[in-house]
Design a protein around this motif. Structure first.
Motif, PDB file in Angstrom:
ATOM      1  N   GLY A 144       0.805  -1.214   0.000  1.00  0.00           N
ATOM      2  CA  GLY A 144       0.000   0.000   0.000  1.00  0.00           C
ATOM      3  C   GLY A 144       0.830   1.252   0.000  1.00  0.00           C
ATOM      4  N   TRP A 145       0.201   2.324  -0.436  1.00  0.00           N
ATOM      5  CA  TRP A 145       0.756   3.662  -0.303  1.00  0.00           C
ATOM      6  C   TRP A 145      -0.084   4.424   0.723  1.00  0.00           C
ATOM      7  CZ3 TRP A 145       5.225   5.688  -2.024  1.00  0.00           C
ATOM      8  CH2 TRP A 145       5.883   5.042  -3.060  1.00  0.00           C
ATOM      9  N   TYR A 146       0.601   5.198   1.524  1.00  0.00           N
ATOM     10  CA  TYR A 146      -0.018   5.990   2.565  1.00  0.00           C
ATOM     11  C   TYR A 146       0.590   7.385   2.492  1.00  0.00           C
ATOM     12  CZ  TYR A 146      -0.814   1.227   4.164  1.00  0.00           C
ATOM     13  OH  TYR A 146      -1.157  -0.099   4.221  1.00  0.00           O
ATOM     14  N   ARG A 147      -0.062   8.355   3.109  1.00  0.00           N
ATOM     15  CA  ARG A 147       0.504   9.700   3.126  1.00  0.00           C
ATOM     16  C   ARG A 147       0.166  10.402   4.425  1.00  0.00           C
ATOM     17  NH1 ARG A 147      -3.269  12.559  -1.578  1.00  0.00           N
ATOM     18  NH2 ARG A 147      -5.203  12.678  -0.349  1.00  0.00           N
ATOM     19  N   GLN A 148       1.018  11.336   4.779  1.00  0.00           N
ATOM     20  CA  GLN A 148       0.816  12.123   5.985  1.00  0.00           C
ATOM     21  C   GLN A 148       1.080  13.582   5.683  1.00  0.00           C
ATOM     22  OE1 GLN A 148       3.077  10.847   9.429  1.00  0.00           O
ATOM     23  NE2 GLN A 148       1.618  11.824  10.804  1.00  0.00           N
ATOM     24  N   LYS A 156      -1.505  16.209  10.380  1.00  0.00           N
ATOM     25  CA  LYS A 156      -2.575  15.215  10.219  1.00  0.00           C
ATOM     26  C   LYS A 156      -2.052  13.806  10.455  1.00  0.00           C
ATOM     27  CE  LYS A 156      -5.445  17.878   7.015  1.00  0.00           C
ATOM     28  NZ  LYS A 156      -6.186  17.838   5.733  1.00  0.00           N
ATOM     29  N   GLU A 157      -2.982  12.885  10.642  1.00  0.00           N
ATOM     30  CA  GLU A 157      -2.627  11.487  10.791  1.00  0.00           C
ATOM     31  C   GLU A 157      -2.256  10.892   9.430  1.00  0.00           C
ATOM     32  OE1 GLU A 157      -2.889  11.460  14.708  1.00  0.00           O
ATOM     33  OE2 GLU A 157      -2.678   9.541  13.669  1.00  0.00           O
ATOM     34  N   ARG A 158      -1.438   9.864   9.478  1.00  0.00           N
ATOM     35  CA  ARG A 158      -1.138   9.133   8.248  1.00  0.00           C
ATOM     36  C   ARG A 158      -2.427   8.509   7.730  1.00  0.00           C
ATOM     37  NH1 ARG A 158       3.343   5.406   9.561  1.00  0.00           N
ATOM     38  NH2 ARG A 158       4.728   7.171   9.137  1.00  0.00           N
ATOM     39  N   GLU A 159      -2.633   8.586   6.401  1.00  0.00           N
ATOM     40  CA  GLU A 159      -3.864   8.059   5.832  1.00  0.00           C
ATOM     41  C   GLU A 159      -3.569   7.134   4.657  1.00  0.00           C
ATOM     42  OE1 GLU A 159      -6.309  11.237   4.321  1.00  0.00           O
ATOM     43  OE2 GLU A 159      -4.919  11.734   2.699  1.00  0.00           O
ATOM     44  N   TYR A 160      -4.512   6.280   4.409  1.00  0.00           N
ATOM     45  CA  TYR A 160      -4.431   5.313   3.315  1.00  0.00           C
ATOM     46  C   TYR A 160      -4.628   6.019   1.982  1.00  0.00           C
ATOM     47  CZ  TYR A 160      -6.445   1.719   0.215  1.00  0.00           C
ATOM     48  OH  TYR A 160      -6.747   0.913  -0.849  1.00  0.00           O
TER      49      TYR A 160
END
Length: 116
Positions: free
Chosen positions: A35-39, A43-47
């Motif tokens: 998966g790739w996630y971003r922050q 903010k919280e890290r998100e999918y």
């Protein structure tokens, strides 16, 4: 020990494109969902997206139709092609298994900044 190395980020204008790469070592890459996630700042890290071992894909609603996840098992690499980028896509992007195991190590991420 699993190592994740993300690359390909940068500064791009709204509407532009980037291709992120994540190379994985120390694990049986081909059997795992990735998966790739971003922050984003504050903010919280998100999918963002994931790809299965059979290359089925799924995306967060916020990126659907603009981002494409893919993988090359021979290179142990997962990619994220990002099109029509928006300022709200600005974040540090990370890859990991999906779902990311609790306590799993993360790479350093790659910064994506969308700004004019």
């Amino acid at each position: 020990q699993v190592q994740l190395v993300e690359s390909g980020g940068g500064l791009v204008q709204p509407g532009g494109s980037l291709r992120l790469s994540c190379t994985v070592s120390g694990t049986l890459f081909s059997i795992y969902y990735m998966g790739w996630y971003r922050q984003a700042p504050g903010k919280e890290r998100e999918y963002v997206a994931h790809i299965t071992s059979t290359k089925s894909t799924n995306y967060a609603d916020s990126v659907k139709g603009r981002f494409t996840i893919s993988r090359d098992n021979a290179k142990k690499t997962v990619y994220l092609q990002m099109e029509s980028l928006k300022p709200e896509d600005t974040a540090v992007y990370y890859c990991n298994r999906h779902p990311a195991p609790i306590g799993a190590p993360w790479g350093q991420g790659t910064q994506v900044t969308v700004s004019s």
